[in-house]
Design an enzyme around this catalytic site. Structure first.
Site, PDB file in Angstrom:
ATOM      1  N   GLY A  45       0.839  -1.202   0.000  1.00 20.80           N
ATOM      2  CA  GLY A  45       0.000   0.000   0.000  1.00 20.80           C
ATOM      3  C   GLY A  45       0.865   1.239   0.000  1.00 20.80           C
ATOM      4  O   GLY A  45       2.085   1.188   0.184  1.00 20.80           O
ATOM      5  N   ASP A 102      -7.176   8.856  12.702  1.00 16.04           N
ATOM      6  CA  ASP A 102      -7.325   8.567  11.274  1.00 16.04           C
ATOM      7  C   ASP A 102      -8.004   7.211  11.082  1.00 16.04           C
ATOM      8  O   ASP A 102      -7.513   6.340  10.362  1.00 16.04           O
ATOM      9  CB  ASP A 102      -5.955   8.582  10.587  1.00 16.04           C
ATOM     10  CG  ASP A 102      -6.086   8.639   9.066  1.00 16.04           C
ATOM     11  OD1 ASP A 102      -7.179   8.961   8.571  1.00 16.04           O
ATOM     12  OD2 ASP A 102      -5.081   8.370   8.376  1.00 16.04           O
ATOM     13  N   GLY A 113       4.536   7.601   2.808  1.00 16.73           N
ATOM     14  CA  GLY A 113       5.409   6.530   2.356  1.00 16.73           C
ATOM     15  C   GLY A 113       4.652   5.323   1.864  1.00 16.73           C
ATOM     16  O   GLY A 113       3.428   5.333   1.718  1.00 16.73           O
ATOM     17  N   GLY A 145       0.727   5.553   1.187  1.00 12.54           N
ATOM     18  CA  GLY A 145       0.031   6.653   1.850  1.00 12.54           C
ATOM     19  C   GLY A 145       0.709   7.968   1.573  1.00 12.54           C
ATOM     20  O   GLY A 145       1.565   8.091   0.684  1.00 12.54           O
TER      21      GLY A 145
END
Length: 393
Positions: A233, A352, A238, A235
């Protein structure tokens, strides 16, 4: 090709031989009743000195025979390629006794200079007697080269001499020494760089914590040098890559990107400070970190079943096929948030929470991840200054 005979010469016929031929004219044709003829230089030949009783003396007179292709100069003849007599790889030579030119092969070439294709290259390497070579011979157009064998020096055409043992040892030893010094210098500089990064990333404090310190080379090998097909993944700060250690332990490596070192250290220190406080089955566990890189790397346990976001939007997913599974994932997520808000010491607000940051393991158990936007709650604090964080929308 018409060849004009030009010289200071003329055919002299003895008038006396016509009356008293030797051998009774048996060796001449009927069209010419003379006994014999010869070439002589009219400037030096004197008929009165020649005795007719015998054959002419070879030293009686000097004869000069010379011929040319054309009476033109080489420059003018070469301007008209259709009539120019000299072919490929030839020289145009001037006559020494008058006007005109002749052709000859260039050095290193042989053949007829007047007929196509002209003079051909001599393979000097095939004739070692005329073209000596004590080393490796290589034919070139019009010439050849001769190089000495490895370990010897000199002109191969005249001979090769070997290097002295002392010279070979000196050159070899010097080269090996330079290579060794270069390798040692590279290793020392690399170690100094890693040590500097380790100290600047808080390694002196973190090495006493209950967390594993990974090496830079160890993680690079585990992630195949952070190959794209290992990416789990990405973000804002990073990317996360899957890694496999030699003992087959799977892990997830978070590699920061795209920000300066000061901002990166602030983000890293914030996240590591949060994660070190956490110990719950529904929160992703921190396995260790790497401090040798310019920007630190975080190493988490690998969660194999992807994100909750993926399973919600994938119609083929079986993880959320029943209401029981959906309620269980929701309850496990709530337990993780309850732990962070009420049981952690000090408590924290994740900041978050979203389906992308909720991971599911092989059993479908929910795991809360990504604490980059979390906020610690100090003891006795009742009001928290909040600002917009996480993902907009």
């Amino acid at each position: 090709m018409s060849v004009r005979m030009r010289a200071h010469m003329e055919l002299l016929v003895s008038p006396h031989a016509m009356k008293c031929s030797m051998n009774n004219h048996r060796n001449v044709s009927d069209f010419n009743p003379c006994g014999y003829a010869f070439l002589a230089d009219k400037r030096t030949f004197k008929a009165s000195d020649w005795q007719l009783s015998g054959l002419p003396d070879g030293n009686a007179s000097d004869a000069v025979i010379e011929w040319v292709v054309e009476t033109k100069s080489c420059e003018k003849a070469g301007m008209n390629t259709s009539s120019y007599a000299c072919r490929n790889n030839t020289n145009c030579n001037y006559s020494k006794n008058g006007q005109g030119y002749r052709c000859s092969c260039k050095d290193g070439f042989t053949g007829n200079p007047y007929l196509l294709p002209g003079c051909q290259d001599i393979d000097e390497c095939a004739d070692r007697q005329r073209y000596p070579c004590k080393g490796k011979c290589k034919n070139t157009p019009g010439n050849y080269t001769c190089s000495c064998p490895l370990g010897m020096r000199g002109d191969g055409k005249t001979g090769c001499q070997g290097f002295g043992i002392a010279t070979i040892a000196s050159v070899t030893g010097g080269t090996i020494s330079l290579v060794i010094i270069g390798v040692l210098l590279y290793i020392v500089l690399r170690k100094l760089r890693k040590d500097k990064n380790f100290r600047e990333n808080g390694g002196m404090v973190l090495k006493h914590q209950r967390v594993r310190i990974f090496g830079e080379a160890e993680l690079a090998k585990a992630t195949e040098n952070y190959n794209d097909h290992k990416k789990l993944g990405e973000g804002g700060f990073g990317c996360v890559y899957k890694g496999v250690l030699p003992d087959n332990t799977q892990l997830a490596v978070k590699k920061f990107k795209g920000v300066d070192r000061a901002q990166m250290n602030e983000e890293f220190q914030h996240e590591i400070g949060m994660v070190l406080q956490v110990n719950h089955k529904n929160v992703v566990k921190l396995l260790g970190l790497c401090l040798q890189t310019k920007v630190p790397l975080l190493v988490y346990e690998f969660i194999s079943n992807g994100t909750l976001f993926h399973h919600i939007h994938d119609k083929k997913s079986q993880v959320l096929r029943t209401w029981t599974d959906r309620l269980r994932v929701a309850a496990e997520t709530a337990l993780a948030l309850e732990y962070l808000h009420s049981l952690a010491n000090p408590p924290m607000i994740h900041g978050d929470v979203k389906t992308v940051n909720i991971l599911l393991d092989e059993d479908g158990t929910a795991k809360m991840a990504d604490f980059g936007a979390s906020v610690l709650i100090s003891p006795g604090q009742t009001d928290i200054a909040t600002k917009i964080q996480g993902t907009f929308g």
